[in-house]
Design a protein around this motif. Structure first.
Motif, PDB file in Angstrom:
ATOM      1  N   PRO A 237      -0.207  21.906  -2.764  1.00  0.00           N
ATOM      2  CA  PRO A 237       0.669  21.172  -1.835  1.00  0.00           C
ATOM      3  C   PRO A 237       0.397  19.660  -1.817  1.00  0.00           C
ATOM      4  N   TYR A 240       2.986  17.388  -3.536  1.00  0.00           N
ATOM      5  CA  TYR A 240       4.217  16.971  -2.869  1.00  0.00           C
ATOM      6  C   TYR A 240       3.976  15.789  -1.935  1.00  0.00           C
ATOM      7  N   TRP A 241       2.790  15.786  -1.298  1.00  0.00           N
ATOM      8  CA  TRP A 241       2.466  14.639  -0.445  1.00  0.00           C
ATOM      9  C   TRP A 241       2.374  13.359  -1.274  1.00  0.00           C
ATOM     10  N   LEU A 243       3.788  12.925  -4.197  1.00  0.00           N
ATOM     11  CA  LEU A 243       5.110  12.646  -4.744  1.00  0.00           C
ATOM     12  C   LEU A 243       5.904  11.767  -3.766  1.00  0.00           C
ATOM     13  N   ILE A 244       5.880  12.163  -2.490  1.00  0.00           N
ATOM     14  CA  ILE A 244       6.574  11.388  -1.459  1.00  0.00           C
ATOM     15  C   ILE A 244       5.918  10.018  -1.295  1.00  0.00           C
ATOM     16  N   GLU A 437      -3.210  16.848  -9.279  1.00  0.00           N
ATOM     17  CA  GLU A 437      -2.026  16.986  -8.437  1.00  0.00           C
ATOM     18  C   GLU A 437      -1.678  15.657  -7.761  1.00  0.00           C
ATOM     19  N   GLY A 441       1.675  13.457  -8.738  1.00  0.00           N
ATOM     20  CA  GLY A 441       2.583  13.088  -7.656  1.00  0.00           C
ATOM     21  C   GLY A 441       2.894  11.605  -7.646  1.00  0.00           C
TER      22      GLY A 441
END
Length: 489
Positions: A237, A240-241, A243-244, A437, A441
């Motif tokens: 997860p 995704y943090w 990525l944003i 990760e 991102g």
């Protein structure tokens, strides 16, 4: 006959006597323009009331004299040029009649019908001077064109002018031979062949470097990280943090030209990523975004190649050294993390202070920075160690030193691509493991933001963004430092 029939001339005001009638706001504007272009001009000012600004100019210019009294026709005796800055129609008419009797050229503020010459808007770059005339139709248009040319023409064009003079002095032969040689030297400025060749070479270099670097990244990741394949299928997860976060930080960078590194690093540290891995993620994500940004700046002619050469090699040396040092200390991340957080705290304060300097012109410009190579070496090292700072340090220093903001930004962006590339390769070579990760991102998020960052940035207040970023970075950095102190206690 239609069109502008004015004949442009450049007058040596230091060799003639100029009379200015009126010392109010308009008179001050006229006098400032005269002395700004000809500091040694011989000027006499006649007015009943004199603004303090006019008196201040008189203190700085020995050949400027002020007579506080009414105008008298005899004041035109011995004068070569007249400028009237009064709102008295009768006085203006009297000055025009008396000037005609003496065959004097006279200019009237906002009275084009009375003028027999105009004061145009001036663009000045060292020895290069461009005068703009709208035939008295619209001074506002002339001022706007002046702003466009001031932003478009680099300060370094004066260096080119001096080099051309030096070349001209070395040429032998008759006038025709000299002209032919100088035309050959400057032909690339108009035919675009040299520019197209350089652009094609740079395009090939940037995109080859992007493809090559990502090929190395993927190969090294696949070889050094057995679990890399599983990350693709089962993403953490955290991806995704980041990525944003990468998307938002790239948008911020597009709006104010800096702070991507410091915001990304602060965010990474707050999420528990060690300093070396955080810096690697930042620099990997900046390869593509800065490659695209640098290429676009080059297409628009925003790159100063002399400055580029002075920054590039020292910047790479500093970046590789910093990346090597930080990677060597990865096992001591518990101790390097608060040091990096202290650095981002300082940068946050710098960004916050600069927010209140947006659109504020300095009264006095500092001299241009001479030791560009040292600035590049220091900026590259700090950027690699702290995960950011190339823009905050190098760009801010160049602009504060009086260099053209647009050309400085374009040059810093394109050099940033090479700095990010070499830093990333050093980190990849040195680190056995990383938070992939988080890295992925940032890479994908910043790449997605790059094409639209410039469009969105035009609709957002730079000051608002800088204040928000400054406060956020300060709070996150303080949190990291406080947590380190509490662990020690």
């Amino acid at each position: 006959m239609e069109g502008n029939q004015l004949f442009p001339v450049f007058i040596k005001l230091n060799s003639i006597h100029t009379l200015l009638v009126g010392a109010g706001p308009v008179g001050l504007e006229k006098l400032t323009a005269i002395l700004g272009n000809s500091p040694e001009a011989n000027v006499t000012v006649i007015a009943l009331e004199v603004l303090p600004g006019v008196k201040q100019l008189a203190e700085k210019h020995e050949r400027l004299s002020i007579l506080t009294r009414e105008f008298d026709p005899s004041d035109l005796d011995g004068v070569d040029l007249v400028v009237a800055a009064t709102n008295n129609d009768e006085l203006n008419q009297q000055i025009r009649e008396e000037a005609d009797r003496r065959n004097l050229l006279v200019n009237f503020a906002d009275k084009p019908d009375l003028c027999n010459f105009y004061l145009g808007s001036i663009v000045k770059k060292g020895d290069l001077k461009i005068a703009i005339s709208t035939n008295g139709k619209s001074p506002t248009i002339a001022k706007r064109l002046k702003e466009v040319l001031n932003d478009s023409l680099p300060e370094e064009i004066n260096d080119t002018l001096q080099n051309m003079q030096a070349l001209r002095n070395t040429l032998n032969g008759d006038f025709a031979a000299k002209v032919k040689k100088l035309n050959a030297v400057t032909s690339s400025l108009v035919d675009g062949k040299g520019e197209r060749t350089s652009r094609a070479n740079l395009k090939w270099l940037i995109w080859s470097a992007i493809v090559f670097s990502f090929a190395i990244v993927v190969a090294v990741f696949w070889h050094k990280e057995p679990e890399f394949q599983t990350y693709i299928a089962n993403l953490n997860p955290m991806f995704y943090w980041f990525l944003i976060g990468g998307f938002i930080f790239a948008m911020i960078d597009g709006a104010i030209g800096m702070s991507y590194g410091v915001t990304s690093t602060s965010f990474s540290l707050a999420m528990g990523v060690p300093p070396a891995s955080a810096s690697m993620g930042v620099h990997l994500s900046e390869i593509l975004s800065n490659g695209i940004a640098g290429w676009m700046h080059y297409r628009f002619g925003n790159v100063n190649w002399k400055l580029f050469k002075l920054l590039l090699i020292p910047g790479i040396i500093g970046a590789v050294t910093g990346a090597y040092l930080l990677s060597s200390l990865e096992h001591y991340s518990n101790y390097t993390k608060p040091v990096v957080s202290l650095y981002t705290l300082i940068l946050g304060c710098v960004i916050l202070s600069k927010a209140y300097q947006v659109n504020r012109k300095k009264a006095v410009q500092n001299g241009k920075i001479k030791k560009i190579s040292l600035l590049g070496l220091f900026g590259g090292f700090i950027d690699a160690v702290g995960g950011g700072g190339w823009g905050s340090i190098v760009l801010s220093s160049l602009i504060a030193g009086g260099r053209n903001a647009r050309f400085s930004l374009g040059t810093v962006k394109i050099t940033r691509f090479f700095i990010a590339l070499m830093s990333s390769l050093t980190f990849i070579t040195m680190l056995n493991g990383a938070h992939w990760e988080a890295v992925a991102g940032l890479v994908i998020g910043s790449a997605l933001a790059s094409p639209i960052a410039a469009k969105v940035s035009n609709k957002i207040s730079a000051k608002t963004i800088m204040v928000s970023v400054g406060v956020l970075v300060i709070l996150v950095s303080l949190r990291s430092i406080i947590n380190f102190i509490l662990k020690l206690v």
